[in-house]
Design a protein around this motif. Structure first.
Motif, short mmCIF file in Angstrom:
data_model
loop_
_atom_site.label_atom_id
_atom_site.label_comp_id
_atom_site.label_asym_id
_atom_site.label_seq_id
_atom_site.Cartn_x
_atom_site.Cartn_y
_atom_site.Cartn_z
N LEU A 157 0.83 -1.19 0.05
CA LEU A 157 -0.12 0.03 0.07
C LEU A 157 0.99 1.40 0.14
CD1 LEU A 157 -2.99 -1.08 2.43
CD2 LEU A 157 -3.00 -0.71 -0.04
N HIS A 158 2.06 1.20 0.57
CA HIS A 158 2.92 2.41 0.77
C HIS A 158 3.61 2.56 -0.60
CE1 HIS A 158 3.41 1.72 5.28
NE2 HIS A 158 2.49 2.57 5.10
N ARG A 159 3.74 1.30 -1.31
CA ARG A 159 4.32 1.59 -2.63
C ARG A 159 3.42 1.99 -3.53
NH1 ARG A 159 4.84 -1.85 -7.64
NH2 ARG A 159 2.97 -3.10 -6.88
N ILE A 160 2.18 1.97 -3.61
CA ILE A 160 1.18 2.47 -4.44
C ILE A 160 0.81 3.92 -4.01
CG2 ILE A 160 -1.41 2.33 -5.32
CD1 ILE A 160 -1.42 -0.62 -4.60
N ARG A 161 0.87 4.20 -2.83
CA ARG A 161 0.71 5.70 -2.41
C ARG A 161 1.70 6.65 -2.61
NH1 ARG A 161 0.91 9.89 -1.50
NH2 ARG A 161 -0.18 11.40 -0.14
N PHE A 162 3.03 6.10 -2.41
CA PHE A 162 4.15 7.07 -2.54
C PHE A 162 4.82 7.00 -3.76
CE2 PHE A 162 3.22 6.50 2.01
CZ PHE A 162 2.90 7.79 2.15
N ALA A 163 4.94 5.77 -4.60
CA ALA A 163 5.39 5.59 -5.78
C ALA A 163 4.81 5.62 -7.01
CB ALA A 163 6.44 4.23 -5.46
N LEU A 164 3.55 5.02 -6.89
CA LEU A 164 3.04 4.83 -8.29
C LEU A 164 2.00 5.90 -8.45
CD1 LEU A 164 1.91 1.13 -8.35
CD2 LEU A 164 3.76 2.27 -9.68
N ILE A 165 1.23 6.26 -7.25
CA ILE A 165 0.39 7.58 -7.56
C ILE A 165 0.80 8.82 -7.90
CG2 ILE A 165 -1.34 8.97 -6.24
CD1 ILE A 165 -2.62 6.35 -4.98
N PRO A 166 1.87 9.03 -7.20
CA PRO A 166 2.54 10.56 -7.64
C PRO A 166 2.98 10.52 -9.19
CG PRO A 166 3.43 9.90 -5.66
CD PRO A 166 2.63 8.66 -6.10
N GLN A 167 3.29 9.16 -9.82
CA GLN A 167 3.81 9.16 -11.26
C GLN A 167 2.57 9.14 -12.26
OE1 GLN A 167 7.09 6.48 -12.03
NE2 GLN A 167 6.70 5.66 -10.16
N VAL A 168 1.45 8.57 -11.68
CA VAL A 168 0.48 8.52 -12.89
C VAL A 168 -0.71 9.52 -12.37
CG1 VAL A 168 0.90 5.98 -12.96
CG2 VAL A 168 -0.90 6.89 -11.04
N LEU A 169 -0.73 10.37 -11.48
CA LEU A 169 -1.66 11.21 -11.34
C LEU A 169 -1.74 12.21 -12.26
CD1 LEU A 169 -4.06 11.45 -9.20
CD2 LEU A 169 -2.66 13.19 -7.96
N PRO A 170 -0.61 13.03 -12.58
CA PRO A 170 -0.50 13.83 -13.67
C PRO A 170 -1.07 13.33 -15.15
CG PRO A 170 1.32 14.08 -12.57
CD PRO A 170 0.89 12.78 -12.18
N VAL A 171 -0.66 12.21 -15.44
CA VAL A 171 -1.03 11.44 -16.74
C VAL A 171 -2.71 11.19 -16.70
CG1 VAL A 171 -0.99 9.49 -18.19
CG2 VAL A 171 1.06 10.32 -17.06
N MET A 172 -3.17 10.75 -15.34
CA MET A 172 -4.60 10.47 -15.27
C MET A 172 -5.40 12.01 -15.53
SD MET A 172 -5.00 7.78 -12.10
CE MET A 172 -4.61 6.10 -12.55
N ALA A 173 -4.81 12.84 -14.90
CA ALA A 173 -5.67 14.29 -15.03
C ALA A 173 -5.65 14.62 -16.53
CB ALA A 173 -4.99 15.02 -14.17
N SER A 174 -4.66 14.38 -17.20
CA SER A 174 -4.57 14.97 -18.48
C SER A 174 -5.55 14.13 -19.51
CB SER A 174 -2.89 14.50 -19.06
OG SER A 174 -2.98 14.95 -20.53
N GLN A 175 -5.73 12.76 -19.09
CA GLN A 175 -6.44 11.96 -19.79
C GLN A 175 -7.91 12.19 -19.70
OE1 GLN A 175 -4.89 8.14 -18.49
NE2 GLN A 175 -3.73 7.83 -20.31
N VAL A 176 -8.36 12.57 -18.30
CA VAL A 176 -9.60 12.97 -18.18
C VAL A 176 -10.08 14.31 -18.74
CG1 VAL A 176 -11.06 13.82 -16.07
CG2 VAL A 176 -9.67 11.76 -15.85
#
Length: 246
Positions: A157-176
């Protein structure tokens, strides 16, 4: 490919003569639209256009909220079980394989005419599309960041919260944002079958050949879509850290 193209045009009876005749009729329609005249219905058009924007916004945002957690289940680097991963991916493919217009017809029969059916149609289409794109963005993240979190004592859960989400959040926002642009146009189309927005006016005026009000409504749609494209493009570039083009 050229041979197949020629065969398709023959089978579909697409001929240069019919195309030229169609262009002439299109020119006649355009001339009859000028000068655009709302005939006292301008504010009704504005209200319908605002409703179209509301359908696109509510549908896109709701679909993104629903697709975000499901996309983690569809990512190979989150769910290594091939059967679970395959089931979620195929489910998203099935949902997005049905066009928004078909979903609108289905939901109209379920919830009745109006913008609610349009919102539900966009949710269905975007849930599948955004879920797939989000999962691909998650799979494309740099694994070293997650390894660093695990090496310092963190759990999955820490890996998803602190490693994955910060990387994918800008991409997700751009796609939305991109999907919102597209859905403004989709909401216009699904309104033709009774799912709210300006589509119902468009369908009525085309059937009745009421072309001068149609001209001003088409102009309003073009201006609205152009403004939204401009604003969302600048926001997208700012999110991904690139300066906007002048």
């Amino acid at each position: 490919m050229l041979a197949l193209l020629f065969l398709a045009m023959v089978r579909l009876e697409i001929t240069p003569e019919r195309f030229a005749a169609g262009l002439l009729r299109l020119g006649t329609y355009v001339r009859q639209m000028l000068p655009p005249d709302s005939e006292g219905r301008f504010w009704f058009f504005v209200e319908a256009l605002v409703q179209t924007l509301g359908i696109a916004f509510a549908g896109t945002l709701t679909a993104a909220i629903l697709a975000a957690p499901v996309s983690f289940l569809a990512a190979r680097n989150i769910v290594p079980n091939i059967f679970a991963h395959f089931a979620v991916r195929r489910g998203l493919d099935v949902i997005r394989s049905v066009d928004a217009l078909i979903w609108a017809l289905i939901w109209i029969n379920v919830v009745g005419l109006g913008p609610f059916a349009g919102v539900l149609a966009i949710i269905c289409v975007d849930f599948g599309g955004l879920g797939k794109l989000f999962s691909e963005a998650i799979e494309a993240t740099d694994a070293r960041a997650g390894e660093g979190v695990i090496s310092t004592g963190g759990n999955q859960l820490h890996r998803i919260r602190f490693a994955l989400i910060p990387q994918v959040l800008p991409v997700m926002a751009s796609q939305v944002l991109y999907f919102f642009e597209s859905n403004v146009r989709s909401a216009t189309i699904i309104g033709i079958v009774g799912a709210g927005g300006v589509g119902q006016y468009l369908a009525e005026m085309v059937r009745m050949l009421d072309l001068q009000p149609l001209g001003i409504l088409v102009f309003m749609i073009l201006v609205t879509v152009a403004v939204i494209d401009l604003i969302s493009s600048r926001i997208r570039l700012a999110i991904i850290g690139r300066p906007p083009r002048s």
